[in-house]
Scaffold this active site. Structure first.
Site, short mmCIF file in Angstrom:
data_model
loop_
_atom_site.label_atom_id
_atom_site.label_comp_id
_atom_site.label_asym_id
_atom_site.label_seq_id
_atom_site.Cartn_x
_atom_site.Cartn_y
_atom_site.Cartn_z
N GLU A 21 24.74 51.60 33.40
CA GLU A 21 25.23 52.93 33.77
C GLU A 21 24.06 53.85 34.07
O GLU A 21 23.01 53.79 33.41
CB GLU A 21 26.08 53.49 32.62
CG GLU A 21 26.80 54.79 32.94
CD GLU A 21 27.79 55.15 31.83
OE1 GLU A 21 28.54 54.24 31.38
OE2 GLU A 21 27.81 56.32 31.42
N ASP B 236 23.65 58.02 34.70
CA ASP B 236 24.46 59.22 34.52
C ASP B 236 23.80 60.50 35.00
O ASP B 236 22.62 60.73 34.75
CB ASP B 236 24.76 59.44 33.03
CG ASP B 236 25.65 58.37 32.43
OD1 ASP B 236 26.42 57.76 33.17
OD2 ASP B 236 25.54 58.15 31.21
N GLU C 47 25.27 64.14 33.87
CA GLU C 47 26.33 64.74 33.06
C GLU C 47 26.00 66.20 32.79
O GLU C 47 24.86 66.53 32.43
CB GLU C 47 26.47 64.00 31.72
CG GLU C 47 26.90 62.56 31.86
CD GLU C 47 26.90 61.82 30.53
OE1 GLU C 47 27.90 61.17 30.22
OE2 GLU C 47 25.87 61.90 29.83
#
Length: 299
Positions: free
Chosen positions: A118, A120, A122
């Site tokens: 993953e 990210d 955010e």
């Protein structure tokens, strides 16, 4: 005449000082704008709803997703990629948003549950009068599952992300991952070994959800649904690169004019400025962390 000249010079000096003050709080130009090299993608052609379809609305080329007490919402790219440029212009909600995560990220969690990769971007919700925190993170083959081994770098933005749309992007190639905000590189994560770099195909996702247990000041402040709905707006979607189905001859994109990747001198200067002035957390500098689990920090 002399007094008029002195007054003009005083005004000129004040304007120069004001300009210097403004520029002191804004990153220098990166000199190259990779988002301008990538065309926008129609949402319905490139993405599909993943969850919370009743909490998504398309209006004038902008997608609004929202979280309330009943559900959040998320979307996913139709194609998986093994490298590429992935971005969107996003506008966040002002006011009390503690506990709420708005995100744009790459993942293969559905293809490799319990052992996924993953990357990210955010936005960590906040309380009244405090700025959002932008968190970047990288998980490698299960480091985001079970015992979490994050590679977080967090930033306070040099603008108000609730007042207008700003472009956030991930450039992922076999050699590096570069995070960009309005085409300014804020982080470069190079491949130092196969063990510390995501190599399997991933999809592009976006979502808004309740992460009260950790999102705002390590869970001190929770989502308060008297302020619902919590909304996020996305537009100017970009997702282009080598898909999982592309031939081996597909050449990865670059965040710089250099076809081989990397950043220019001006891009590095802009990135260093952001990391000096706006970075609030770097996992490699956290002495409480066990850095035997993140060997790239020692190289």
């Amino acid at each position: 005449m002399a007094n008029s000249l002195i007054s003009l010079l005083t005004i000129f000096h004040l304007l120069v000082l004001l300009g210097s003050s403004v520029n002191a709080y804004w990153p220098p130009s990166p000199g190259y704008w990779p988002s301008s090299k990538v065309g926008s993608l129609n949402f319905y052609k490139g993405f599909r709803n993943l969850w919370g379809p009743q909490h998504q609305r398309m209006d004038k080329n902008a997608l609004t997703i929202w979280l309330d007490r009943t559900s959040g919402s998320g979307f996913k790219s139709v194609k998986p990629f093994r490298s590429g440029y992935f971005g969107a212009s996003i506008k966040l909600q002002p006011g009390y948003t503690a506990g709420v995560i708005t995100s744009l990220y790459l993942s293969n969690n559905e293809a490799h549950p319990g052992f996924h990769d993953e990357v990210d971007i955010e936005f960590l919700g906040t309380t009244f009068g405090k700025p959002y925190t932008l968190q970047t993170n990288v998980y490698i083959r299960g480091s985001g599952d079970g015992k979490i081994i994050g590679r977080e770098m967090k930033f306070r933005l040099w603008f108000d992300p609730t007042s207008d749309f700003h472009h956030y992007a991930i450039l992922w190639s076999p050699r590096e991952i570069i995070f960009l905000v309005d085409d300014i590189p804020i982080r470069r994560y190079p491949k130092k070994s196969a063990a510390t770099f995501p190599l399997r195909p991933m999809w592009l996702y976006g979502s808004i959800w309740d992460a009260s247990s950790w999102a705002t000041e390590n869970g001190k402040y929770k989502a308060d649904y008297k302020y619902q709905p919590f909304t996020a707006k996305y537009t100017n979607f970009k997702a282009i690169g080598c898909t999982a189905y592309s031939s081996a001859r597909c050449h990865p994109l670059s965040a710089s004019p250099y076809r081989s990747g990397g950043l220019t001198r001006k891009q590095y200067q802009a990135m260093r400025w952001v990391q000096t002035h706006n970075m609030v957390y770097n996992y490699c500098r956290d002495y409480k962390r066990d850095h035997s689990l993140t060997p790239e920090c020692g190289r």
